[in-house]
Design a protein around this motif. Structure first.
Motif, PDB file in Angstrom:
ATOM      1  N   VAL A  66      -1.446  -4.598   7.193  1.00 37.59           N
ATOM      2  CA  VAL A  66      -1.895  -5.793   7.910  1.00 37.59           C
ATOM      3  C   VAL A  66      -2.803  -6.558   6.966  1.00 37.59           C
ATOM      4  N   PRO A  67      -2.655  -7.886   6.905  1.00 39.17           N
ATOM      5  CA  PRO A  67      -3.541  -8.651   6.021  1.00 39.17           C
ATOM      6  C   PRO A  67      -4.994  -8.524   6.462  1.00 39.17           C
ATOM      7  N   ILE A 105       0.817  -1.224   0.000  1.00 38.46           N
ATOM      8  CA  ILE A 105       0.000   0.000   0.000  1.00 38.46           C
ATOM      9  C   ILE A 105       0.851   1.274   0.000  1.00 38.46           C
ATOM     10  N   GLY A 106       1.993   1.226   0.677  1.00 38.95           N
ATOM     11  CA  GLY A 106       2.833   2.429   0.776  1.00 38.95           C
ATOM     12  C   GLY A 106       3.380   2.874  -0.569  1.00 38.95           C
ATOM     13  N   VAL A 107       3.548   1.928  -1.498  1.00 43.38           N
ATOM     14  CA  VAL A 107       4.048   2.289  -2.832  1.00 43.38           C
ATOM     15  C   VAL A 107       3.056   3.247  -3.494  1.00 43.38           C
ATOM     16  N   GLU A 108       1.776   2.940  -3.348  1.00 43.07           N
ATOM     17  CA  GLU A 108       0.729   3.783  -3.938  1.00 43.07           C
ATOM     18  C   GLU A 108       0.604   5.113  -3.184  1.00 43.07           C
ATOM     19  N   ILE A 109       0.689   5.057  -1.870  1.00 44.96           N
ATOM     20  CA  ILE A 109       0.591   6.313  -1.086  1.00 44.96           C
ATOM     21  C   ILE A 109       1.737   7.253  -1.469  1.00 44.96           C
ATOM     22  N   ILE A 110       2.945   6.704  -1.544  1.00 49.28           N
ATOM     23  CA  ILE A 110       4.110   7.528  -1.894  1.00 49.28           C
ATOM     24  C   ILE A 110       3.970   8.058  -3.325  1.00 49.28           C
ATOM     25  N   ARG A 111       3.475   7.213  -4.243  1.00 47.99           N
ATOM     26  CA  ARG A 111       3.266   7.681  -5.623  1.00 47.99           C
ATOM     27  C   ARG A 111       2.355   8.909  -5.650  1.00 47.99           C
ATOM     28  N   ARG A 112       1.231   8.789  -4.955  1.00 47.92           N
ATOM     29  CA  ARG A 112       0.275   9.905  -5.002  1.00 47.92           C
ATOM     30  C   ARG A 112       0.843  11.162  -4.357  1.00 47.92           C
ATOM     31  N   VAL A 113       1.504  11.000  -3.215  1.00 47.71           N
ATOM     32  CA  VAL A 113       2.056  12.175  -2.529  1.00 47.71           C
ATOM     33  C   VAL A 113       3.100  12.846  -3.412  1.00 47.71           C
ATOM     34  N   LEU A 114       4.036  12.059  -3.937  1.00 47.28           N
ATOM     35  CA  LEU A 114       5.154  12.669  -4.679  1.00 47.28           C
ATOM     36  C   LEU A 114       4.778  13.097  -6.093  1.00 47.28           C
ATOM     37  N   ARG A 115       3.929  12.306  -6.766  1.00 37.67           N
ATOM     38  CA  ARG A 115       3.617  12.609  -8.175  1.00 37.67           C
ATOM     39  C   ARG A 115       2.444  13.568  -8.330  1.00 37.67           C
ATOM     40  N   GLU A 116       1.492  13.536  -7.376  1.00 35.68           N
ATOM     41  CA  GLU A 116       0.263  14.316  -7.568  1.00 35.68           C
ATOM     42  C   GLU A 116       0.105  15.478  -6.589  1.00 35.68           C
ATOM     43  N   GLU A 117       0.726  15.379  -5.436  1.00 40.67           N
ATOM     44  CA  GLU A 117       0.415  16.359  -4.389  1.00 40.67           C
ATOM     45  C   GLU A 117       1.504  17.404  -4.158  1.00 40.67           C
ATOM     46  N   TYR A 142     -10.604  -2.965  22.208  1.00 42.37           N
ATOM     47  CA  TYR A 142     -10.971  -3.144  20.803  1.00 42.37           C
ATOM     48  C   TYR A 142     -10.097  -4.222  20.176  1.00 42.37           C
ATOM     49  N   LEU A 143     -10.701  -4.926  19.228  1.00 42.72           N
ATOM     50  CA  LEU A 143      -9.921  -5.871  18.435  1.00 42.72           C
ATOM     51  C   LEU A 143      -9.363  -5.065  17.249  1.00 42.72           C
ATOM     52  N   CYS A 144      -8.064  -4.859  17.239  1.00 40.15           N
ATOM     53  CA  CYS A 144      -7.456  -4.002  16.191  1.00 40.15           C
ATOM     54  C   CYS A 144      -7.270  -4.775  14.887  1.00 40.15           C
ATOM     55  N   ALA A 145      -6.724  -5.976  14.963  1.00 39.72           N
ATOM     56  CA  ALA A 145      -6.384  -6.699  13.729  1.00 39.72           C
ATOM     57  C   ALA A 145      -6.083  -8.157  14.062  1.00 39.72           C
ATOM     58  N   TYR A 146      -6.123  -8.974  13.006  1.00 39.38           N
ATOM     59  CA  TYR A 146      -5.676 -10.369  13.105  1.00 39.38           C
ATOM     60  C   TYR A 146      -4.442 -10.524  12.207  1.00 39.38           C
ATOM     61  N   PRO A 147      -3.261 -10.151  12.704  1.00 36.46           N
ATOM     62  CA  PRO A 147      -2.088 -10.142  11.817  1.00 36.46           C
ATOM     63  C   PRO A 147      -1.425 -11.520  11.723  1.00 36.46           C
ATOM     64  N   GLU A 194      -0.149   1.238  10.049  1.00 34.80           N
ATOM     65  CA  GLU A 194      -0.624  -0.055   9.559  1.00 34.80           C
ATOM     66  C   GLU A 194      -1.880   0.195   8.753  1.00 34.80           C
ATOM     67  N   MET A 195      -1.810  -0.080   7.450  1.00 29.48           N
ATOM     68  CA  MET A 195      -2.935   0.183   6.568  1.00 29.48           C
ATOM     69  C   MET A 195      -3.466  -1.142   6.024  1.00 29.48           C
ATOM     70  N   ASN A 196      -4.623  -1.023   5.361  1.00 26.02           N
ATOM     71  CA  ASN A 196      -5.160  -2.174   4.648  1.00 26.02           C
ATOM     72  C   ASN A 196      -4.492  -2.197   3.280  1.00 26.02           C
ATOM     73  N   GLY A 197      -3.622  -3.152   3.036  1.00 26.86           N
ATOM     74  CA  GLY A 197      -2.911  -3.110   1.766  1.00 26.86           C
ATOM     75  C   GLY A 197      -1.853  -4.189   1.658  1.00 26.86           C
ATOM     76  N   TRP A 198      -2.240  -5.381   2.019  1.00 28.46           N
ATOM     77  CA  TRP A 198      -1.351  -6.548   1.982  1.00 28.46           C
ATOM     78  C   TRP A 198      -1.610  -7.292   0.669  1.00 28.46           C
ATOM     79  N   ARG A 199      -0.706  -7.176  -0.267  1.00 24.27           N
ATOM     80  CA  ARG A 199      -0.778  -7.782  -1.612  1.00 24.27           C
ATOM     81  C   ARG A 199      -1.848  -7.161  -2.496  1.00 24.27           C
ATOM     82  N   SER A 200      -2.778  -6.444  -1.943  1.00 29.93           N
ATOM     83  CA  SER A 200      -3.721  -5.670  -2.747  1.00 29.93           C
ATOM     84  C   SER A 200      -4.019  -4.425  -1.925  1.00 29.93           C
ATOM     85  N   TRP A 201      -4.534  -3.395  -2.568  1.00 23.49           N
ATOM     86  CA  TRP A 201      -4.789  -2.172  -1.813  1.00 23.49           C
ATOM     87  C   TRP A 201      -6.112  -1.582  -2.260  1.00 23.49           C
TER      88      TRP A 201
END
Ligand SMILES: [Zn+2]
Length: 332
Positions: free
Chosen positions: A146-147, A62-74, A307-312, A212-219
Motif C-alpha cells: 500500500v502506498p 516489497i515482495g521481491v525483497e521478502i522472497i529474496r531473503r526467504v529463498l536466498r538467506e533463510e 481503525y484507519l488501516c490505510a489510504y490506498p 499488504e506491506m509498506n513497500g510501494w516503489r520503495s521498501w
C-alpha cells in the motif's frame, strides 16, 4: 526423499535443490521477450507446496525483497519439507514501468484476470500462465503493498463461505502474525470489482492470504523484516521448517478487523486527517476533498468505530468520483 521432480516452466527441480528460471514469456512488438521470473525450492521430504507471489501490481516491490531473503538467506532445501514456488515479479510488464495495470493493449489489472486465458489478451495470458502454478500449490501467500501513508502491514483474509478453506486461511494469517483484516465478502462482486487471485484460488480449494506491506516503489527494512518473519512463521505452522513462531516487532492489533473501503464521491485533492493505525470513532472525518477551485466539497466520514488501516489512493491525491480513498477496520 521426494523422488519425483517438480516441473514448472523451464525448471525441473530435483529433491534438495534450488532452481531459478522462468514460467513463460510475453513477446513484445520488437521481438524481445519479457519473462516471468520463477524460483523453485524442492525440499527433501514430502510436504505441502507453498506459492509465494508478489508484484502482481507493478509498483508493489516489497515482495521481491521478502522472497529474496526467504529463498536466498533463510531456506536450505536439504532441511525443507515440501516445496516453495516463488513468482517474485508476477506481472513483469507492469513491474518494468512501475504501473499498477499491464501497460500494454488491455491495460488490465492482473489481480482481476484469474484464472486467465492462454488464448486471451496480454493480461489474461499472464494470469493463465500464473494459474498453472497456483493450481499446483497447496497454499498461497500473495504479497502486495500500500502506498504511504501506511502505519504497519496487515494480512487480508477473504472468507469464501467454505469452512474448511476459510479456517485454513485464517490459521495462515494468524501464523503470519500481523494484524488480520477480514474483508466483507461476497460483496466484492456487488461493488463492481471482479474477485482477485486470493478469492479465485480459495474457491478452487487453495487457502490463500494476501499481505499488504509498506513497500510501494520503495521498501523499508522494517517491512521486509515483517514479511520474512511472516513467511517463515507460515512455513513453521505448515511444518515445512522447524522452529517456533516469531512475534512480529511492529504494532499488531489483538483482534481481527472487518474492513470497509471508503470511496470519493467528489473530485479534487484529498487531505488526510488521521494517521494510519490510529483509532477512529463513527462520524470522524478521515479525509476531506477540496475541488480545484479550493472549495471543500466532501468530508469523508467513517460510518463506524474502529481503525484507519490505510489510504490506498495509489499515490495520487488527486481523486475522482469512485476512487478508493481509505480502508477502515472495525474490531470483530
Ligand atoms: Zn496490490
Amino acid at each position: 526423499m521426494q523422488k519425483s521432480f517438480l516441473e514448472i516452466g523451464d525448471i525441473k527441480a530435483a529433491s534438495g535443490t534450488k532452481c531459478f528460471g522462468s514460467l513463460g514469456a510475453i513477446e513484445l512488438a520488437d521481438g524481445s521477450t519479457v519473462k516471468i521470473p520463477l524460483m523453485v525450492v524442492r525440499g527433501v521430504k514430502e510436504g505441502p507446496t507453498l506459492l509465494l507471489i508478489s508484484a502482481i501490481h507493478g509498483p508493489e516491490i516489497i515482495g521481491v525483497e521478502i522472497i529474496r531473503r526467504v529463498l536466498r538467506e533463510e531456506i536450505d532445501p536439504k532441511t525443507l519439507t515440501g516445496s516453495i514456488i516463488a513468482l517474485p515479479v508476477a506481472n513483469p510488464l507492469a513491474f518494468q514501468q512501475s504501473s499498477y495495470v499491464t501497460p500494454y493493449y488491455d491495460f488490465y489489472d492482473l489481480n482481476r484476470a484469474f484464472p486467465g486465458d492462454l488464448q486471451g489478451t496480454t493480461t489474461a495470458r499472464l494470469a493463465g500462465l500464473i494459474w498453472s502454478v497456483v493450481s499446483k500449490s497447496d497454499y498461497v501467500i500473495d504479497i502486495h503493498a500500500v502506498p504511504n501513508p501506511l502505519g504497519y502491514g496487515f494480512t487480508v483474509v477473504r472468507p469464501i463461505g467454505k469452512v474448511r478453506i476459510d479456517d485454513k486461511a485464517l490459521n495462515l494469517a494468524k501464523a503470519f502474525g500481523l494484524t488480520i483484516t477480514i474483508s466483507k465478502q461476497p460483496r466484492i462482486e456487488e461493488s463492481g470489482r471482479l474477485p482477485g487471485l486470493q478469492i479465485v484460488a480459495s474457491r478452487s480449494g487453495i487457502p490463500s492470504i494476501l499481505v499488504e506491506m509498506n513497500g510501494w516503489r520503495s521498501w523499508s527494512k522494517e517491512a521486509a523484516d515483517a514479511g520474512v518473519i511472516g513467511v517463515l512463521n507460515v512455513m513453521k505452522y505448515l511444518k515445512m521448517i522447524r522452529g517456533t513462531l516469531q512475534k512480529q516487532q511492529g504494532v499488531v492489533l489483538p483482534r481481527s478487523l472487518q474492513t470497509q473501503m471508503l470511496f470519493a464521491n467528489k473530485g479534487g485533492l484529498i487531505h488526510t486527517e488521521i494517521s494510519p493505525g490510529a483509532s477512529i470513532k463513527a462520524g470522524d472525518v478521515v479525509a476531506r476533498i477540496f475541488n480545484v477551485y479550493g472549495e471543500l466539497v466532501e468530508n469523508i466520514k467513517t460510518p463506524r468505530d474502529g481503525y484507519l488501516c490505510a489510504y490506498p489512493y495509489m499515490e495520487n491525491q488527486a481523486v475522482a468520483t469512485g476512487d478508493y480513498v481509505a480502508l477502515i477496520g472495525e474490531e470483530i
